[in-house]
Design a protein around this motif. Structure first.
Motif, short mmCIF file in Angstrom:
data_model
loop_
_atom_site.label_atom_id
_atom_site.label_comp_id
_atom_site.label_asym_id
_atom_site.label_seq_id
_atom_site.Cartn_x
_atom_site.Cartn_y
_atom_site.Cartn_z
N LEU A 113 0.84 -1.20 0.00
CA LEU A 113 0.00 0.00 0.00
C LEU A 113 0.87 1.26 0.00
N ILE A 115 -1.83 -6.75 -3.84
CA ILE A 115 -2.17 -7.59 -2.67
C ILE A 115 -2.90 -8.83 -3.17
N ILE A 175 -3.28 -12.39 2.20
CA ILE A 175 -4.40 -12.32 3.15
C ILE A 175 -4.61 -13.65 3.88
N LEU A 221 -5.92 -15.83 12.49
CA LEU A 221 -6.94 -15.21 13.34
C LEU A 221 -8.09 -16.18 13.65
N ILE A 280 -11.42 -8.83 3.43
CA ILE A 280 -10.29 -8.40 4.25
C ILE A 280 -9.36 -7.51 3.42
N LYS A 281 -9.12 -7.91 2.19
CA LYS A 281 -8.27 -7.10 1.30
C LYS A 281 -8.87 -5.70 1.15
N LEU A 283 -8.49 -3.70 4.39
CA LEU A 283 -7.11 -3.24 4.62
C LEU A 283 -6.79 -2.04 3.73
N ILE A 284 -7.29 -2.07 2.51
CA ILE A 284 -7.06 -0.93 1.61
C ILE A 284 -7.81 0.31 2.11
N TRP A 315 -6.17 2.19 4.96
CA TRP A 315 -4.83 2.74 4.71
C TRP A 315 -5.00 4.22 4.39
N PRO A 327 -1.08 3.12 8.04
CA PRO A 327 -2.40 2.56 8.35
C PRO A 327 -3.15 3.45 9.32
N ARG A 329 -7.26 -0.97 13.74
CA ARG A 329 -7.31 -1.65 12.44
C ARG A 329 -7.21 -3.16 12.64
N ILE A 387 -10.08 -6.02 11.63
CA ILE A 387 -9.85 -7.19 10.77
C ILE A 387 -10.22 -8.47 11.53
#
Lengths: 110, 328
Positions: free
Chosen positions: A42, A50, A55, A62, B91-92, B95-96, B99, B106, B116, B120
């Motif tokens: 990022l 990504i 992921i 988790l 999730i992807k 996360l984006i 950011w 983050p 964050r 998640i």
């Protein structure tokens, strides 16, 4: 990313992929390394880079942490259950007021 | 008093053209704010003031992101995408979204329960918790899943002064089928225990009553009730509990009482027209809520001459327009 961390990351991923991972040993610091890997992409303006492989370990670890958490919670439950009736019997009405006042409704309108 | 329009904001389309202080399209946030305290409504909704710090409110940000993530997940699932793939994509995406491009880092939260990472984790754990969920998302007549639905419908109640009809509007999380009955679902987070008291807070409740009514009117479905997924957020983990509430039992009573509240709203808006920028009536029994002072307490404590100065110094302005559709 330092070489040590990189190696640790690669080892952890390998263990996961091999299906014999000692997930118990994966701590939150290791998880952070996976987050860092995504953050680096990022940071470089490459969100499209990504991948599922970035992921997947986070999800798997988790999920495992959830199982651990549930087990921990059920292990500490009996002692909690012993204490609760005492407290409730003593100040039942004030407990209700206390809970109402402390209740977190910040997200009321989402 | 300073001119409130020195920095004009985008037009709020939910307010009347004929009586600018009167909100015609009402959502649960606006109505709830007015019921709480007319002056709170005036400052937070009509004038759009928020404490500077609210922009950084971790609870709010976390909640928005959690809802956005679950909406995406539900949409993907309703497209017959398998749970694992849908979760990874969600999730992807999350996360984006979390950011911060401006600071190249983050999202940083000061609340350890709402970071964050806990976001998640909560998304993954929620999906895991309900992976064999018997709730089935309804597919609407247009073929789209009934997820994050924006609604707007006529209340049947008219303004006395402008003769416009009040509209009720908002956003529903999801319409689902469970044991051949239709429910509206919503998710609520808390740091406290998910006991019966938690669910009692949502019945009777302004927001849930409106959702129940909207489900029945707009989507032309017999709504059985509301399913609330409670999510307890703590540093070391999340707990979940599902509760059912049935506000529909009092649907007609709620709608009848709505007339009372909308009349009060209109009377206050007329007062505003007569006496612009004068504080609206305060419900001073609500200056402390849930153990915390109202965010506008410091405005209300001061004398009138200081009011605008405090607002300009400690608050920012934004437009609360419930007619704007959410996007994920």
């Amino acid at each position: 990313m330092s070489e040590i961390l990189k190696t640790q990351l690669e080892l952890s991923v390998k263990e996961l992929e091999g299906g014999k991972s000692p997930l118990e040993d994966i701590d939150l610091q290791t998880l952070e390394i996976w987050f860092d890997r995504i953050n680096n992409k990022l940071l470089n303006g490459l969100p499209q880079a990504i991948t599922e492989d970035d992921i997947k370990p986070i999800v798997e670890v988790l999920i495992h942490k959830r199982t651990q958490f549930i087990m921990e919670q059920s292990a500490i439950k009996p002692s909690k259950a012993k204490r609760e009736p005492k407290a409730k019997a003593k100040t039942k009405s004030s407990n209700i007021i206390f809970e109402a006042l402390d209740f977190d409704l910040d997200l009321d309108d989402l | 008093m300073n001119d409130l329009n020195q920095n004009p904001l985008p037009k709020n389309t939910s307010f009347s053209e004929k009586l600018p202080a009167l909100q015609i399209s009402i959502d649960s946030t606006s109505l709830g704010a007015f019921k709480t305290c007319p002056e709170y409504y005036n400052l937070a909704i009509r004038l759009g003031y928020v404490l500077d710090s609210i922009y950084e409110n971790a609870d709010l940000k976390w909640g928005l992101e959690f809802h956005a993530a679950m909406e995406l997940f539900d949409r993907l699932k309703s497209q017959n995408i398998d749970t694992k793939t849908a979760l990874i994509e969600t999730i992807k995406h999350t996360l984006i979204r979390t950011w911060d491009k401006e600071t190249s880092q983050p999202w940083i939260s000061e609340n350890p329960n709402k970071t964050r990472f806990t976001l998640i984790r909560a998304v993954i754990w929620y999906v895991e918790q309900f992976k064999n969920d018997p709730l089935e998302t309804i597919i609407l007549a247009n073929g789209k899943p009934a997820v994050e639905l924006s609604f707007r419908f006529e209340s049947g109640i008219y303004s006395m002064s402008t003769e416009e009809q009040f509209m009720l509007c908002g956003h529903i999380d999801r319409l689902i089928k469970f044991h051949n009955q239709i429910f509206v679902t919503d998710k609520k987070t808390t740091k406290y225990q998910l006991d019966d008291n938690f669910f009692d807070h949502f019945n009777p409740d302004n927001q849930m009553s409106l959702y129940d009514l909207a489900g029945s009117v707009v989507f032309n479905q017999q709504i059985e009730g509301i399913i609330i997924d409670g999510i307890q957020c703590q540093v070391n983990g999340n707990k979940f509990r599902r509760g059912f509430i049935y506000p529909g039992i009092n649907r007609e009573v709620w709608l009848n009482h709505l007339k009372f509240w909308l009349r009060q709203l209109e009377l206050t808006a007329l007062e505003e027209q007569q006496n612009p920028n004068y504080p609206w009536p305060k419900n001073d029994k609500n200056c402390i809520r849930y153990g915390r002072p109202c965010e506008f307490a410091k405005v209300c404590r001061e004398n009138l001459s200081m009011r605008q100065k405090i607002l300009n110094t400690h608050y920012k302005r934004r437009v609360w327009d419930p007619l704007i559709t959410r996007e994920v």
